[in-house]
Design a protein around this motif. Structure first.
Motif, mmCIF file in Angstrom:
data_model
loop_
_atom_site.group_PDB
_atom_site.id
_atom_site.type_symbol
_atom_site.label_atom_id
_atom_site.label_comp_id
_atom_site.label_asym_id
_atom_site.label_seq_id
_atom_site.Cartn_x
_atom_site.Cartn_y
_atom_site.Cartn_z
ATOM 1 N N GLY A 87 0.792 -1.224 0.000
ATOM 2 C CA GLY A 87 0.000 0.000 0.000
ATOM 3 C C GLY A 87 0.821 1.269 0.000
ATOM 4 O O GLY A 87 0.301 2.353 0.265
ATOM 5 N N THR A 88 2.112 1.171 -0.352
ATOM 6 C CA THR A 88 2.979 2.350 -0.390
ATOM 7 C C THR A 88 3.846 2.322 -1.638
ATOM 8 O O THR A 88 4.152 1.261 -2.182
ATOM 9 N N THR A 89 4.237 3.497 -2.105
ATOM 10 C CA THR A 89 5.163 3.620 -3.223
ATOM 11 C C THR A 89 5.887 4.953 -3.108
ATOM 12 O O THR A 89 5.329 5.924 -2.573
ATOM 13 N N ASP A 90 7.117 5.013 -3.585
ATOM 14 C CA ASP A 90 7.897 6.250 -3.540
ATOM 15 C C ASP A 90 7.627 7.145 -4.735
ATOM 16 O O ASP A 90 8.199 8.230 -4.828
ATOM 17 N N HIS A 91 6.773 6.703 -5.639
ATOM 18 C CA HIS A 91 6.532 7.446 -6.884
ATOM 19 C C HIS A 91 5.074 7.879 -6.965
ATOM 20 O O HIS A 91 4.176 7.159 -6.541
ATOM 21 N N ASP A 92 4.854 9.063 -7.535
ATOM 22 C CA ASP A 92 3.485 9.547 -7.643
ATOM 23 C C ASP A 92 2.942 9.514 -9.060
ATOM 24 O O ASP A 92 1.879 10.057 -9.335
ATOM 25 N N ALA A 93 3.676 8.869 -9.970
ATOM 26 C CA ALA A 93 3.188 8.669 -11.339
ATOM 27 C C ALA A 93 3.787 7.389 -11.900
ATOM 28 O O ALA A 93 4.968 7.105 -11.690
ATOM 29 N N LEU A 94 2.979 6.612 -12.580
ATOM 30 C CA LEU A 94 3.430 5.388 -13.237
ATOM 31 C C LEU A 94 3.273 5.562 -14.744
ATOM 32 O O LEU A 94 2.173 5.848 -15.229
ATOM 33 N N LEU A 143 -0.547 8.568 -10.178
ATOM 34 C CA LEU A 143 -1.189 8.842 -11.463
ATOM 35 C C LEU A 143 -0.865 7.704 -12.425
ATOM 36 O O LEU A 143 0.270 7.225 -12.471
ATOM 37 N N ILE A 144 -1.847 7.245 -13.189
ATOM 38 C CA ILE A 144 -1.648 6.109 -14.102
ATOM 39 C C ILE A 144 -1.585 6.621 -15.536
ATOM 40 O O ILE A 144 -2.553 7.199 -16.049
ATOM 41 N N ILE A 145 -0.450 6.406 -16.187
ATOM 42 C CA ILE A 145 -0.243 6.835 -17.575
ATOM 43 C C ILE A 145 0.017 5.599 -18.419
ATOM 44 O O ILE A 145 0.941 4.827 -18.141
ATOM 45 N N ASP A 186 -5.417 7.163 -16.160
ATOM 46 C CA ASP A 186 -5.798 8.574 -16.051
ATOM 47 C C ASP A 186 -5.465 9.312 -17.346
ATOM 48 O O ASP A 186 -6.191 10.217 -17.755
ATOM 49 N N LEU A 187 -4.359 8.911 -17.962
ATOM 50 C CA LEU A 187 -3.935 9.522 -19.213
ATOM 51 C C LEU A 187 -3.487 8.422 -20.169
ATOM 52 O O LEU A 187 -2.693 7.558 -19.796
ATOM 53 N N VAL A 188 -4.004 8.445 -21.382
ATOM 54 C CA VAL A 188 -3.650 7.468 -22.408
ATOM 55 C C VAL A 188 -2.843 8.181 -23.485
ATOM 56 O O VAL A 188 -3.337 9.130 -24.114
ATOM 57 N N PRO A 218 -5.829 14.985 -14.331
ATOM 58 C CA PRO A 218 -6.201 14.700 -12.936
ATOM 59 C C PRO A 218 -6.420 13.209 -12.731
ATOM 60 O O PRO A 218 -6.691 12.464 -13.665
ATOM 61 N N LYS A 219 -6.289 12.769 -11.507
ATOM 62 C CA LYS A 219 -6.567 11.370 -11.190
ATOM 63 C C LYS A 219 -8.075 11.133 -11.235
ATOM 64 O O LYS A 219 -8.848 11.890 -10.651
ATOM 65 N N ARG A 220 -8.469 10.065 -11.922
ATOM 66 C CA ARG A 220 -9.883 9.706 -11.978
ATOM 67 C C ARG A 220 -10.250 8.865 -10.759
ATOM 68 O O ARG A 220 -9.421 8.132 -10.232
ATOM 69 N N SER A 221 -11.483 8.964 -10.353
ATOM 70 C CA SER A 221 -11.979 8.070 -9.311
ATOM 71 C C SER A 221 -11.970 6.647 -9.855
ATOM 72 O O SER A 221 -12.158 6.426 -11.057
ATOM 73 N N TYR A 222 -11.744 5.667 -8.987
ATOM 74 C CA TYR A 222 -11.806 4.277 -9.439
ATOM 75 C C TYR A 222 -13.145 3.986 -10.118
ATOM 76 O O TYR A 222 -13.218 3.287 -11.129
#
Length: 469
Positions: free
Chosen positions: A53-60, A87-89, A112-114, A332-336
């Motif tokens: 439940g943790t990661t050092d990064h705020d974008a993938l 953030l999911i790219i 979140d971004l394609v 922006p991050k989308r809701s699940y």
């Protein structure tokens, strides 16, 4: 990486998620092109990280197969609160061939971004996403970093074909079928025999034992090559298998050949002649219909004939894009719950192989994985860190001794464990310990039978490896 910003214009700390070497290549190319470094992690390792439940990064930045996007999304959904997840790219890892492009973009909808490879694909993605979700993901267009930026005329590229002294065939894992692949390799051998002053190379998509992701190999070009050349009393000195990187094979004096590999666009965009073969016809199932209108479609015999070779530069520009390689994000991050997949109860679980293999019989559809966190976590706990998964992961990283140790421990407790017997045979082959491989292959056959398909494949792999020694 300063080129990556979120909706608040804040610099992000991205991590590249990959599944195999070709995807790592795309990630490294992106960082290199932008003058930045991009740390990467294998998908399986990141999924294991997710369980904390943790990661050092705020974008993938995800350089992974389309279906694997759903796997990653599921892990984030169950192990991260919306505010805490990265953030999911979703980044493209090659060209999308006819017949699969809609399906590929469909699975990427959970991001979140394609990122799209050209404006035509972005238009298709936006149309698709508007029908899938009331709050669809953002899309952006960028030129893939593996594509060159030469703007040579068709005449100059044609001259290079006439002067070429090396022809490289780039194999694909699932196109064409085995009989058709044997036909292509046989024709290449005949051309090599007829033109002894030229070099003909076959570049397989995967080495034996290498992990595959989106495309499961139906056969191995090494095996096909060896079976064909061994029918001769002497091998042709100008006909061989190569595992050089694509970028080093695409160079002056070379012609790139394939049925429909992305390598053709890599070559053409760098001013290197590229030919999408028509020896098997032109059809969507081969993927070479993608190249209609390109001027690149032709058969092997015509390489040495009088038929003019002329690349359609406007077609090429449309496919590879003419914009810079960039990744300025306003996403922006989308809701699940914004994702189409949060509401799609009926996706057959067979679409996600790693869950379809689960021993948990309570899974009937994708909806079960989305809506029941306890069920999902029980699967991850029981299946996600199985000894065979750890052994295979170590094998992919070429840590053969560690992989062998795991499988030997399992077989010691369970002497009839076929999965680990197979893993031992393959790992010993990759390590070059052919005697040990043969010993475990015999044990596998004694347990499963001589005609057990994996045993037959491993026998061919062992024979080919010993022959190539």
């Amino acid at each position: 990486m300063k080129f990556l910003k979120n909706a608040l214009n804040r610099e992000l700390s991205p991590l590249g998620v990959v599944s195999n070497d070709s995807q790592s290549k795309m990630a490294k190319s992106l960082g290199r092109t932008l003058g930045q470094s991009l740390d990467t992690i294998e998908l399986d390792d990141f999924l294991q990280q997710c369980t904390t439940g943790t990661t050092d990064h705020d974008a993938l930045i995800c350089f992974i197969a389309a279906r694997d996007m759903l796997v990653l999304w599921l892990h984030l959904h169950h192990y991260f609160a919306h505010e805490e997840r990265p953030l999911i790219i979703s980044y493209p890892v090659g060209i999308n061939l006819p017949g699969v492009i809609v399906g590929a973009y469909q699975f990427r909808e959970c991001a979140d971004l394609v990122v799209c490879a050209n404006s035509s694909e972005a238009e298709l993605a936006n149309s698709l996403y508007s029908d899938m979700s009331a709050t669809p993901p953002r899309t952006t267009v960028t030129k893939l970093p593996i594509f060159g930026d030469k703007t040579d005329t068709a005449e100059r590229i044609s001259e290079r074909l006439d002067k070429a002294d090396r022809f490289v065939f780039f194999g694909q894992p699932d196109i064409p079928n085995l009989a058709e692949a044997e036909y292509i390799v046989s024709k290449l051998e005949r051309l090599a025999d007829q033109h002894r002053d030229k070099v003909f190379l076959i570049k397989p998509r995967f080495m034996r034992g290498e992990k595959f992701t989106a495309h499961k190999p139906k056969y191995n070009y090494e095996t096909v090559f060896l079976e064909i050349v061994e029918k001769r009393e002497r091998r042709l000195p100008n006909f061989a298998i190569t595992f050089e990187p694509v970028e080093s094979l695409i160079s002056d004096g070379t012609v790139a050949l394939s049925v429909s590999s992305t390598a053709l666009l890599e070559a053409a965009s760098s001013g290197i002649p590229a030919v999408a073969l028509t020896d098997l016809g032109i059809r969507e199932t081969l993927g070479n219909s993608y190249f209609m209108g390109s001027g690149m479609l032709r058969n092997l015999e015509s390489l040495f004939g009088d038929e003019p070779y002329k690349v359609n530069s406007s077609w090429l520009e449309d496919k590879i894009g003419n914009q810079e390689v960039k990744l300025q994000l306003q996403a922006p991050k989308r809701s699940y719950n914004d994702s189409f997949w949060a509401r799609n109860e009926f996706l057959p679980i067979s679409e996600l192989d790693r869950y379809a293999r689960s021993k948990n019989r309570d899974i009937s559809s994708f909806g079960d994985l989305v809506n029941d966190p306890d069920l999902f976590r029980s699967i991850i706990d029981s299946d996600g860190h199985r000894p065979i998964d750890r052994a295979r992961a170590l094998k992919r990283k070429k840590k053969y001794d560690e992989a062998i140790k795991i499988s030997l421990n399992v077989v010691q407790e369970d002497p009839k464990n076929g999965l680990h017997m197979r893993n031992l045979v393959e790992t010993y082959i990759l390590k070059g310990s052919y005697g040990e491989a043969a010993k475990w292959l015999e044990k596998l056959k004694a347990h499963k039978g001589e005609n057990f398909p994996p045993a037959v494949e491993l026998t061919e792999m062992l024979t080919a490896s010993q022959s190539a020694r």
